[in-house]
Design an enzyme around this catalytic site. Structure first.
Site, PDB file in Angstrom:
ATOM      1  N   ASN A 184      -6.785   7.174   5.873  1.00 30.16           N
ATOM      2  CA  ASN A 184      -6.998   6.123   4.654  1.00 30.16           C
ATOM      3  C   ASN A 184      -7.131   4.125   5.152  1.00 30.16           C
ATOM      4  O   ASN A 184      -7.711   3.443   4.677  1.00 30.16           O
ATOM      5  CB  ASN A 184      -5.571   5.371   3.774  1.00 30.16           C
ATOM      6  N   HIS A 186       0.578  -1.607  -0.334  1.00 27.32           N
ATOM      7  CA  HIS A 186       0.014  -0.315  -0.254  1.00 27.32           C
ATOM      8  C   HIS A 186       1.100   1.288   0.147  1.00 27.32           C
ATOM      9  O   HIS A 186       0.793   2.543  -0.594  1.00 27.32           O
ATOM     10  CB  HIS A 186      -1.250  -0.054   0.933  1.00 27.32           C
ATOM     11  N   MET A 187       1.743   0.976   1.167  1.00 31.76           N
ATOM     12  CA  MET A 187       2.653   2.688   1.008  1.00 31.76           C
ATOM     13  C   MET A 187       2.393   3.629   1.355  1.00 31.76           C
ATOM     14  O   MET A 187       2.833   4.413   1.389  1.00 31.76           O
ATOM     15  CB  MET A 187       3.572   2.511  -0.188  1.00 31.76           C
ATOM     16  N   ASP A 188       0.717   3.365   1.651  1.00 30.72           N
ATOM     17  CA  ASP A 188       0.384   5.598   2.267  1.00 30.72           C
ATOM     18  C   ASP A 188      -0.715   5.190   3.933  1.00 30.72           C
ATOM     19  O   ASP A 188      -1.773   5.555   3.543  1.00 30.72           O
ATOM     20  CB  ASP A 188       0.143   5.820   1.346  1.00 30.72           C
ATOM     21  N   LEU A 189      -0.550   4.228   4.782  1.00 31.75           N
ATOM     22  CA  LEU A 189      -1.572   3.977   5.369  1.00 31.75           C
ATOM     23  C   LEU A 189      -1.376   5.068   6.253  1.00 31.75           C
ATOM     24  O   LEU A 189      -0.487   5.281   6.660  1.00 31.75           O
ATOM     25  CB  LEU A 189      -0.949   1.921   5.837  1.00 31.75           C
TER      26      LEU A 189
END
Length: 212
Positions: free
Chosen positions: A72, A65-68
């Site tokens: 979000n 995912h890289m942007d938890l």
């Protein structure tokens, strides 16, 4: 997956690429934390469980995912958690490219290796999930929210003294600066967190098993 927002299509308009995702009616966890600040342990472990199921599903298909972050994570009107915004998600193979110049994500929730632009694996998402759990249970991010990247990299998250020692230790392990010292998967993080909480005397018999 029931805990991941559905992607309907990918479109291009005037050389800009955008995702068309399902509309999720509900509240994101930033708004929930703005009103509650600290959440009880049992609901947080349920949140971690739903996230872990979704992440293990995505990771098994080669996607990070890289942007938890709380913004979000959505809680629907039916009380189901959904991870949203896969705009910065990458195939694991793509994150192995050396010398990535652009650092994407939200610094308080980004793993040290992501901040440094190093090749990534699924443990970057494990770190982010640990950072979310830390904030939900302590009321603070594990590293300074508005700190510069050097300060963030140098800050070691403090134990959460309001929690049982085993629970705090499980969360802090997910936030290890050395990814080899973290839990290897999101599912492992949830299992060890649950075990630590049960040893502390928390009662999880009423926890649902339907992904909520």
């Amino acid at each position: 997956h029931e805990n991941i927002v559905k992607l309907h299509n990918l479109e291009i308009d005037r050389n800009r690429v955008f995702l068309v995702m399902e509309y999720v009616a509900g509240r994101d966890f930033r708004s929930i934390l703005n009103s509650s600040r600290i959440l009880p342990l049992v609901p947080v472990i349920q949140i971690v469980r739903a996230c872990a199921k979704a992440l293990d599903y995505a990771h098994s298909r080669g996607v990070i995912h890289m942007d938890l972050k709380p913004e979000n994570l959505m809680l629907t009107t039916e009380s189901t958690l959904k991870i949203i915004d896969f705009g910065t998600a990458r195939r694991i193979s793509a994150t192995q490219e050396a010398g990535r110049r652009i650092v994407e994500g939200s610094p308080p929730y980004m793993s040290p290796e992501q901040i440094r632009g190093l090749p990534l694996d699924i443990r970057a998402d494990v770190y982010s999930l640990g950072a979310i759990a830390y904030e939900m249970l302590s009321g603070d991010t594990p590293v300074p929210f508005d700190g510069d990247l050097r300060t963030i990299l140098a800050t070691q998250p403090a134990p959460i003294v309001s929690l049982p020692a085993g629970v705090s230790a499980a969360i802090c392990k997910s936030l290890s600066k050395d990814r080899d010292q973290r839990w290897s998967t999101a599912g492992e993080f949830h299992r060890e967190l649950l075990i630590a909480a049960e040893k502390s005397g928390e009662d999880f018999r009423a926890t649902s098993d339907d992904g909520r």
